[in-house]
Design an enzyme around this catalytic site. Structure first.
Site, PDB file in Angstrom:
ATOM      1  N   GLY A 197       0.762  -1.244   0.000  1.00  0.00           N
ATOM      2  CA  GLY A 197       0.000   0.000   0.000  1.00  0.00           C
ATOM      3  C   GLY A 197       0.787   1.286   0.000  1.00  0.00           C
ATOM      4  O   GLY A 197       0.193   2.369   0.000  1.00  0.00           O
ATOM      5  N   PRO A 247       4.439  -5.261  -0.948  1.00  0.00           N
ATOM      6  CA  PRO A 247       4.396  -4.073  -1.808  1.00  0.00           C
ATOM      7  C   PRO A 247       4.227  -4.454  -3.279  1.00  0.00           C
ATOM      8  O   PRO A 247       4.822  -5.431  -3.745  1.00  0.00           O
ATOM      9  CB  PRO A 247       5.777  -3.435  -1.575  1.00  0.00           C
ATOM     10  CG  PRO A 247       6.663  -4.552  -1.136  1.00  0.00           C
ATOM     11  CD  PRO A 247       5.777  -5.560  -0.445  1.00  0.00           C
ATOM     12  N   ARG A 306       2.687  -1.654  -5.972  1.00  0.00           N
ATOM     13  CA  ARG A 306       2.826  -0.380  -6.688  1.00  0.00           C
ATOM     14  C   ARG A 306       4.215   0.243  -6.504  1.00  0.00           C
ATOM     15  O   ARG A 306       4.806   0.735  -7.456  1.00  0.00           O
ATOM     16  CB  ARG A 306       1.750   0.581  -6.167  1.00  0.00           C
ATOM     17  CG  ARG A 306       1.598   1.846  -6.987  1.00  0.00           C
ATOM     18  CD  ARG A 306       0.733   2.878  -6.239  1.00  0.00           C
ATOM     19  NE  ARG A 306      -0.526   2.364  -5.776  1.00  0.00           N
ATOM     20  CZ  ARG A 306      -1.688   2.454  -6.451  1.00  0.00           C
ATOM     21  NH1 ARG A 306      -1.722   3.038  -7.620  1.00  0.00           N
ATOM     22  NH2 ARG A 306      -2.798   1.968  -5.938  1.00  0.00           N
ATOM     23  N   ARG A 308      -7.106   3.961 -15.378  1.00  0.00           N
ATOM     24  CA  ARG A 308      -7.102   4.518 -14.022  1.00  0.00           C
ATOM     25  C   ARG A 308      -7.761   5.897 -13.924  1.00  0.00           C
ATOM     26  O   ARG A 308      -8.301   6.237 -12.883  1.00  0.00           O
ATOM     27  CB  ARG A 308      -5.689   4.525 -13.438  1.00  0.00           C
ATOM     28  CG  ARG A 308      -5.130   3.095 -13.274  1.00  0.00           C
ATOM     29  CD  ARG A 308      -3.859   3.038 -12.439  1.00  0.00           C
ATOM     30  NE  ARG A 308      -4.103   3.297 -11.030  1.00  0.00           N
ATOM     31  CZ  ARG A 308      -3.824   4.403 -10.403  1.00  0.00           C
ATOM     32  NH1 ARG A 308      -3.273   5.405 -11.058  1.00  0.00           N
ATOM     33  NH2 ARG A 308      -4.087   4.548  -9.121  1.00  0.00           N
ATOM     34  N   TYR A 367     -10.678   5.959 -11.314  1.00  0.00           N
ATOM     35  CA  TYR A 367     -10.408   6.686 -10.050  1.00  0.00           C
ATOM     36  C   TYR A 367     -10.101   8.168 -10.250  1.00  0.00           C
ATOM     37  O   TYR A 367      -9.630   8.824  -9.326  1.00  0.00           O
ATOM     38  CB  TYR A 367      -9.196   6.086  -9.315  1.00  0.00           C
ATOM     39  CG  TYR A 367      -9.011   4.597  -9.384  1.00  0.00           C
ATOM     40  CD1 TYR A 367      -9.862   3.736  -8.698  1.00  0.00           C
ATOM     41  CD2 TYR A 367      -7.950   4.041 -10.105  1.00  0.00           C
ATOM     42  CE1 TYR A 367      -9.657   2.362  -8.746  1.00  0.00           C
ATOM     43  CE2 TYR A 367      -7.746   2.677 -10.147  1.00  0.00           C
ATOM     44  CZ  TYR A 367      -8.604   1.835  -9.472  1.00  0.00           C
ATOM     45  OH  TYR A 367      -8.399   0.479  -9.508  1.00  0.00           O
ATOM     46  N   CYS A 380     -14.301   4.793 -27.924  1.00  0.00           N
ATOM     47  CA  CYS A 380     -15.570   5.485 -28.120  1.00  0.00           C
ATOM     48  C   CYS A 380     -16.231   5.720 -26.779  1.00  0.00           C
ATOM     49  O   CYS A 380     -17.177   5.013 -26.400  1.00  0.00           O
ATOM     50  CB  CYS A 380     -16.472   4.666 -29.024  1.00  0.00           C
ATOM     51  SG  CYS A 380     -15.863   4.692 -30.687  1.00  0.00           S
ATOM     52  N   TYR A 420      -0.572  -1.382 -12.141  1.00  0.00           N
ATOM     53  CA  TYR A 420      -2.008  -1.320 -12.398  1.00  0.00           C
ATOM     54  C   TYR A 420      -2.356  -0.644 -13.724  1.00  0.00           C
ATOM     55  O   TYR A 420      -3.362   0.053 -13.840  1.00  0.00           O
ATOM     56  CB  TYR A 420      -2.738  -0.638 -11.232  1.00  0.00           C
ATOM     57  CG  TYR A 420      -2.449  -1.312  -9.899  1.00  0.00           C
ATOM     58  CD1 TYR A 420      -2.899  -2.599  -9.651  1.00  0.00           C
ATOM     59  CD2 TYR A 420      -1.693  -0.674  -8.912  1.00  0.00           C
ATOM     60  CE1 TYR A 420      -2.613  -3.237  -8.447  1.00  0.00           C
ATOM     61  CE2 TYR A 420      -1.403  -1.306  -7.708  1.00  0.00           C
ATOM     62  CZ  TYR A 420      -1.870  -2.582  -7.482  1.00  0.00           C
ATOM     63  OH  TYR A 420      -1.586  -3.216  -6.303  1.00  0.00           O
TER      64      TYR A 420
HETATM   65  N1  LLP Z   1      -1.729  -7.032  -0.646  1.00  0.00           N
HETATM   66  C1  LLP Z   1      -3.041  -7.069  -0.840  1.00  0.00           C
HETATM   67  C2  LLP Z   1      -3.853  -8.045  -0.114  1.00  0.00           C
HETATM   68  C3  LLP Z   1      -3.657  -6.197  -1.731  1.00  0.00           C
HETATM   69  O1  LLP Z   1      -4.972  -6.243  -1.908  1.00  0.00           O
HETATM   70  C4  LLP Z   1      -2.868  -5.266  -2.462  1.00  0.00           C
HETATM   71  C5  LLP Z   1      -3.479  -4.368  -3.434  1.00  0.00           C
HETATM   72  C6  LLP Z   1      -1.483  -5.262  -2.245  1.00  0.00           C
HETATM   73  C7  LLP Z   1      -0.948  -6.155  -1.320  1.00  0.00           C
HETATM   74  C8  LLP Z   1      -0.553  -4.337  -2.968  1.00  0.00           C
HETATM   75  O2  LLP Z   1      -0.806  -3.000  -2.713  1.00  0.00           O
HETATM   76  P1  LLP Z   1       0.156  -1.871  -3.329  1.00  0.00           P
HETATM   77  O3  LLP Z   1       1.487  -1.982  -2.638  1.00  0.00           O
HETATM   78  O4  LLP Z   1       0.290  -2.150  -4.767  1.00  0.00           O
HETATM   79  O5  LLP Z   1      -0.535  -0.609  -3.049  1.00  0.00           O
HETATM   80  N2  LLP Z   1      -6.119  -1.048  -9.037  1.00  0.00           N
HETATM   81  C9  LLP Z   1      -5.852  -0.079  -7.995  1.00  0.00           C
HETATM   82  C10 LLP Z   1      -5.071  -0.664  -6.857  1.00  0.00           C
HETATM   83  C11 LLP Z   1      -5.718  -1.865  -6.240  1.00  0.00           C
HETATM   84  C12 LLP Z   1      -4.901  -2.440  -5.137  1.00  0.00           C
HETATM   85  C13 LLP Z   1      -5.403  -3.791  -4.794  1.00  0.00           C
HETATM   86  N3  LLP Z   1      -4.698  -4.428  -3.746  1.00  0.00           N
HETATM   87  C14 LLP Z   1      -5.138   1.118  -8.611  1.00  0.00           C
HETATM   88  O6  LLP Z   1      -4.918   1.148  -9.816  1.00  0.00           O
HETATM   89  O7  LLP Z   1      -4.813   2.078  -7.905  1.00  0.00           O
END
Ligand code: LLP
Length: 445
Positions: free
Chosen positions: A249, A295, A297, A334, A338, A365, A394
């Site tokens: 996150g 992690p 993103r 995205r 969002y 379109c 993503y």
């Molecule tokens: N662990 C779990 C259980 C998760 O659900 C997620 C992301 C992560 C780890 C990784 O989180 P990160 O480090 O990538 O923030 N499609 C959305 C983001 C959805 C995230 C889903 N879960 C976007 O484009 O912002």
């Protein structure tokens, strides 16, 4: 412009990524094109891995959250960097296994794992399944019994932390489809339930509070709540948490409205979590759990850019100037999902100052098919090369074939040299699964 080591303006005035000139990349591979810098990805994996190894007194493992960007090559890189991965579907699991990723370092997530996905996970011998429903617990137990094994599981718990991010990517508020809530007692009840299962070994808990989060405090509070809950479960059921998975996150830079965290700044996020685990373990007299983080993103987000060619330009006096590119929501949904913000760079004239405000539109379109709204750019012409920064996470993983557009290929740059890691789709690919039933076959007249 973001001064990350991966992006530079070279002597030709072109944007370069990982030492590769974007104009050359566009000539070699065409546009639209996703480009990833391998060094950036490896560096991020190492920062998390080494921080965990150096600062945490117990043992642990970094899991790359592969939903951010999944293809065979990324699992090879994660394996070479000695980290694990999390997968969230049979498709991601299959991709990881096809890349030869060691099953014991794969963790499987999902709020509604399908029967066949659970079966495939057990057949592969994956390290751990993170259960998120009673029905799943029953199913994993039954399938493990059939195979004569005991399957490691974690329970996804919801610590009830409101993280400051888009509501669609918050996952630990009370109203969430994810996780058993600590506050209303369901996390405790499901612990008792899972502990009774003969073919399951409950290792501990998982929590993930959301995505694109910058405040350390939200993560620290989540740790605090999970450790307190662990202490309660010790007292209540004499259950010792062996593993604690704190999810992912951490936020990344998209535009100058976001904080720019230098690559090693992410070590500080992890250190803050580690400090809290140490503190709480001591306070509650708990053994240090095996620590996992996930992690996604932050590992791949800033490592990637998308290259487009500017096509139609529509100037509506007093309203907006649209630059349409050869991609759009089909390679980056995205903004549509969002209202995410992005930074564009005119890659073939990257040293020019911005002179106008434009909106980058896609070719679908759909009026909402936008990539960046009201952004500063030097005056662009049809045929110019446009880079959108921070598209490594993503984007490809959420791409689609809307309007039967082809999903762009991905190239990986290593020391200035790029090669395909996902090859371009063809019209063949687009119609591959289409079937014309006999009764609809075109009759010869
Ligand atoms: N662990 C779990 C259980 C998760 O659900 C997620 C992301 C992560 C780890 C990784 O989180 P990160 O480090 O990538 O923030 N499609 C959305 C983001 C959805 C995230 C889903 N879960 C976007 O484009 O912002």
């Amino acid at each position: 412009m973001n001064e990350r080591e991966t992006l530079k303006i070279n002597e030709r005035g072109h944007l370069s990524i990982g030492g590769a000139d974007c104009v050359d990349l566009a000539k070699q591979f065409g546009t639209p094109l996703y480009v990833f810098d391998e060094a950036y990805i490896r560096n991020m994996m190492r920062i998390y891995r080494d921080t965990l190894a150096k600062k945490y007194k117990g043992k642990g493992l970094v899991l790359y959250a592969s939903k951010a960007f999944s293809c065979k090559a990324i699992y090879r890189i994660a394996d070479e960097e000695n980290i694990g991965v999390d997968v969230v579907s049979g498709g991601e699991l299959y991709t990881a296994l096809q890349a030869g990723f060691p099953a014991e370092k794969i963790y499987m997530h999902g709020n509604n794992k399908l029967d066949y996905e659970i079966g495939e996970a057990l057949d592969a011998g994956i390290g751990c399944i993170v259960a998120d429903a009673y029905s799943e617990i029953d199913k994993i137990d039954a399938e493990a019994k059939k195979r004569g094994i005991v399957q490691n599981i974690l329970l996804r718990i919801n610590p009830g932390v409101e993280a400051h991010t888009h509501a669609f990517v918050q996952t630990a508020t009370t109203d969430s489809k994810f996780g058993f809530s600590i506050a209303d007692g369901t996390a405790e009840a499901v612990t008792a339930y899972a502990l009774e299962k003969k073919n399951l070994h409950l290792q501990g808990y998982h929590c993930h509070i959301g995505s694109q989060i910058f405040e350390k405090q939200s993560f620290v509070i989540a740790v605090e709540k999970c450790m307190e809950f662990s202490a309660n479960m010790k007292e209540r059921f004499d259950f010792t948490v062996e593993t604690l998975n704190l999810g992912g996150g951490y936020g990344v830079w998209y535009t100058d409205e976001d904080r720019k965290i230098p690559a090693n700044g992410y070590a500080e996020y992890l250190e803050a979590l580690i400090d809290e685990v140490h503190k709480k373990a001591e306070e509650k007299q708990l053994p240090l759990p095996y620590l996992l983080i996930e992690p996604g993103r932050s590992i791949v987000g800033e490592a990637g850019i998308t290259l487009y060619t500017v096509g139609a330009i529509k100037d509506i006096p007093g309203v907006k100037k649209y630059l349409a590119v050869d991609g759009g929501m089909f390679d980056n949904p995205r903004y549509a999902l969002y209202q995410s913000k992005y930074t564009p760079v005119l890659a073939n004239r990257a040293n020019q100052e911005p002179t106008e405000i434009v909106t980058i539109a896609g070719k679908c379109c759909e009026s909402g098919d936008l990539i960046a709204v009201n952004v500063n750019l030097p005056k662009a012409e049809t045929g110019d090369l446009l880079a959108i920064l921070s598209t490594g996470a993503y984007n490809y993983s959420m791409a689609m074939n809307y309007n039967r557009n082809m999903i762009p290929p991905c190239v990986l740059v290593n020391e200035g040299v790029a090669e395909y890691i996902v090859r371009p789709q063809s019209y063949e690919d687009i119609v591959r699964n289409d079937i014309i039933p006999n009764r609809l076959q075109k009759k010869s007249k």
